[in-house]
Design a protein around this motif. Structure first.
Motif, PDB file in Angstrom:
ATOM      1  N   ASN A  44       7.044 119.726 105.038  1.00 46.64           N
ATOM      2  CA  ASN A  44       5.958 119.631 105.868  1.00 46.64           C
ATOM      3  C   ASN A  44       5.035 120.813 105.650  1.00 46.64           C
ATOM      4  O   ASN A  44       5.530 121.854 105.436  1.00 46.64           O
ATOM      5  N   LYS A  45       3.737 120.513 105.677  1.00 45.37           N
ATOM      6  CA  LYS A  45       2.780 121.711 105.331  1.00 45.37           C
ATOM      7  C   LYS A  45       2.795 123.202 105.981  1.00 45.37           C
ATOM      8  O   LYS A  45       2.848 124.016 105.263  1.00 45.37           O
ATOM      9  N   ASP A  46       3.021 123.042 107.455  1.00 51.77           N
ATOM     10  CA  ASP A  46       3.186 124.214 107.914  1.00 51.77           C
ATOM     11  C   ASP A  46       4.404 124.980 107.723  1.00 51.77           C
ATOM     12  O   ASP A  46       4.246 126.237 107.653  1.00 51.77           O
ATOM     13  N   ALA A  47       5.468 124.289 107.454  1.00 58.13           N
ATOM     14  CA  ALA A  47       6.756 124.840 107.243  1.00 58.13           C
ATOM     15  C   ALA A  47       6.578 125.254 105.701  1.00 58.13           C
ATOM     16  O   ALA A  47       7.168 126.625 105.593  1.00 58.13           O
ATOM     17  N   PHE A  48       6.123 124.871 104.957  1.00 57.13           N
ATOM     18  CA  PHE A  48       5.796 125.272 103.551  1.00 57.13           C
ATOM     19  C   PHE A  48       4.866 126.512 103.643  1.00 57.13           C
ATOM     20  O   PHE A  48       5.272 127.498 102.768  1.00 57.13           O
ATOM     21  N   GLU A  49       4.041 126.571 104.366  1.00 58.91           N
ATOM     22  CA  GLU A  49       3.149 127.592 104.199  1.00 58.91           C
ATOM     23  C   GLU A  49       3.620 128.832 104.903  1.00 58.91           C
ATOM     24  O   GLU A  49       3.161 129.952 105.000  1.00 58.91           O
ATOM     25  N   ALA A  50       4.496 128.578 105.840  1.00 58.13           N
ATOM     26  CA  ALA A  50       5.088 129.686 106.523  1.00 58.13           C
ATOM     27  C   ALA A  50       6.108 130.439 105.542  1.00 58.13           C
ATOM     28  O   ALA A  50       6.516 131.533 105.901  1.00 58.13           O
ATOM     29  N   ALA A  58      11.655 117.480 110.691  1.00 57.11           N
ATOM     30  CA  ALA A  58      12.236 117.836 109.662  1.00 57.11           C
ATOM     31  C   ALA A  58      11.204 118.760 108.684  1.00 57.11           C
ATOM     32  O   ALA A  58      10.128 118.400 108.476  1.00 57.11           O
ATOM     33  N   PRO A  59      11.804 119.639 107.964  1.00 54.93           N
ATOM     34  CA  PRO A  59      10.823 120.585 107.140  1.00 54.93           C
ATOM     35  C   PRO A  59      10.629 119.790 105.870  1.00 54.93           C
ATOM     36  O   PRO A  59       9.680 120.125 105.124  1.00 54.93           O
ATOM     37  N   ILE A  60      11.367 118.922 105.208  1.00 54.29           N
ATOM     38  CA  ILE A  60      11.480 118.254 104.078  1.00 54.29           C
ATOM     39  C   ILE A  60      12.062 117.214 104.114  1.00 54.29           C
ATOM     40  O   ILE A  60      13.156 116.854 105.136  1.00 54.29           O
ATOM     41  N   LEU A  72       1.390 117.067 104.686  1.00 55.06           N
ATOM     42  CA  LEU A  72       2.526 117.080 103.796  1.00 55.06           C
ATOM     43  C   LEU A  72       2.253 117.669 102.501  1.00 55.06           C
ATOM     44  O   LEU A  72       1.074 117.630 102.007  1.00 55.06           O
ATOM     45  N   VAL A  73       3.143 118.517 101.876  1.00 51.24           N
ATOM     46  CA  VAL A  73       3.080 118.877 100.549  1.00 51.24           C
ATOM     47  C   VAL A  73       4.036 118.158  99.391  1.00 51.24           C
ATOM     48  O   VAL A  73       5.156 118.057  99.661  1.00 51.24           O
ATOM     49  N   TYR A  74       3.389 117.302  98.508  1.00 47.28           N
ATOM     50  CA  TYR A  74       4.332 116.855  97.308  1.00 47.28           C
ATOM     51  C   TYR A  74       5.102 117.817  96.623  1.00 47.28           C
ATOM     52  O   TYR A  74       4.852 118.754  96.104  1.00 47.28           O
TER      53      TYR A  74
END
Ligand code: PCA
Length: 323
Positions: A235-241, A81-83, A133-135
């Motif tokens: 999710n850090k990868d999803a966020f950074e994408a 899940a992305p978030i 993870l990104v807060y």
């Protein structure tokens, strides 16, 4: 991966092609659709949709329907899940710092909960970041009280009772009080009470009302032990994408959702206790003896927490107490 990038529109005109992508993010949450945390998550999703002109659509999934509460954090870490939103103290077994909000009697009001979180936030964020993870934001639950199926004047009256726990701190209180802890998600709470799997628990008026606790239990003691938090992380990868504007939209909408959700929690707190009473529960303060005995557990658990959380934990508590 469950999240998908959907091609919204492809417009091809005389030699030029315009692409408009819309991405959909599923957001697992653990509490009922009518709970203010979930409603606040909906508002957050709407804010992101508005700010990104619908290029990022976040779809909330309430009540553990996509992932059970205890599986949400791992699902987001691994990109299933992305978030997602999770009661962060339920993961204090991974890192004691996640239990900062559940150190008994450290922060017992909304104001103190905010102050404690403000000094802890950077440390928590870096622990989350190490877990991919990104807060995004966090919202507290109302103060935690004791639900039980009889009148209780002292810890001795609790001895042997089957106690529903939701994190390490609630399990530890059960142990210290001679109760028998059993870990149960909020989504399963009504059922556990109705079937006698548990006859007591510590939680907010909010969860008591969500679970129609009066159908099984009789008393609520307003102990105000702590205000645990739900944290929304990506999710850090999803966020950074995502492109920079979309990332910023998520962070800005998150900051707004954290403030709005906290205000909502404070506004709703008294009404939850009224609803418990209206439905026949005895709602009141604990006896002096019970309060003192719980305070003693608090001292023990504060020492244990500082010992477990080490220098980072010590620094947070000192900064909080110094204010
Ligand atoms: N409700 C959640 C966590 C804390 C609260 O108030 C629960 O009981 O699971």
């Amino acid at each position: 991966m469950r999240y998908t990038a959907t091609l919204l529109a492809v417009t091809a005109m005389a030699g030029t092609t315009t692409l408009a992508h819309a991405e959909t993010w599923d957001m697992p949450m653990a509490y009922p659709a009518s709970n203010y945390h979930t409603e606040n998550g909906e508002l957050f999703a709407q804010c992101v949709a508005d700010a990104t002109e619908n290029s990022l659509e976040i779809i909330t999934h309430a009540n553990g329907s996509l992932f059970a509460g205890n599986d949400i954090k791992r699902a987001v870490q691994t990109g299933q899940a992305p978030i997602g939103e999770r009661l962060i103290s339920a993961h204090a077994n991974e890192n004691p710092l996640f239990g900062i909000d559940s150190v008994p009697f450290l922060a017992t009001s909304f104001e103190d909960s905010d102050r404690l979180w403000a000094v802890a936030e950077d440390t928590i964020n870096s622990v989350l970041e190490d877990q991919n993870l990104v807060y995004i934001y966090s919202v507290p639950w109302p103060p935690q009280g004791l639900y039980v199926n009889k009148e209780v004047d002292s810890v001795e009256d609790l001895s042997g009772i089957k106690f529903r726990a939701y994190n390490a701190a609630t399990s530890r209180i059960a142990e210290l009080a001679g109760m028998v802890p059993v870990q149960i998600e909020a989504a399963e709470l009504s059922h556990a009470l109705a079937t006698g799997v548990a006859d007591a628990f510590i939680s907010s008026g909010s969860t008591g009302v969500d679970s129609k606790v009066w159908e099984s239990l009789t008393h609520f003691y307003d102990v105000r032990a702590w205000l645990p938090r739900n944290v929304v992380f990506a999710n850090k990868d999803a966020f950074e994408a995502l492109d920079a504007d979309t990332q910023q939209a998520i962070l800005d909408c998150g900051a707004e959702a954290g403030a709005e959700g906290t205000a909502k929690a404070a506004e709703l707190t008294a009404g939850y206790l009224e609803t418990l009473a209206e439905n026949g529960m005895e709602v009141g303060d604990p006896s002096d003896q019970l309060r003192e005995e719980f305070a003693g557990f608090g001292e023990t658990m504060t020492e244990e927490w500082i010992e477990a959380a080490g220098e980072d934990g010590q620094a947070i508590i000192e900064a909080y107490r110094a204010e």
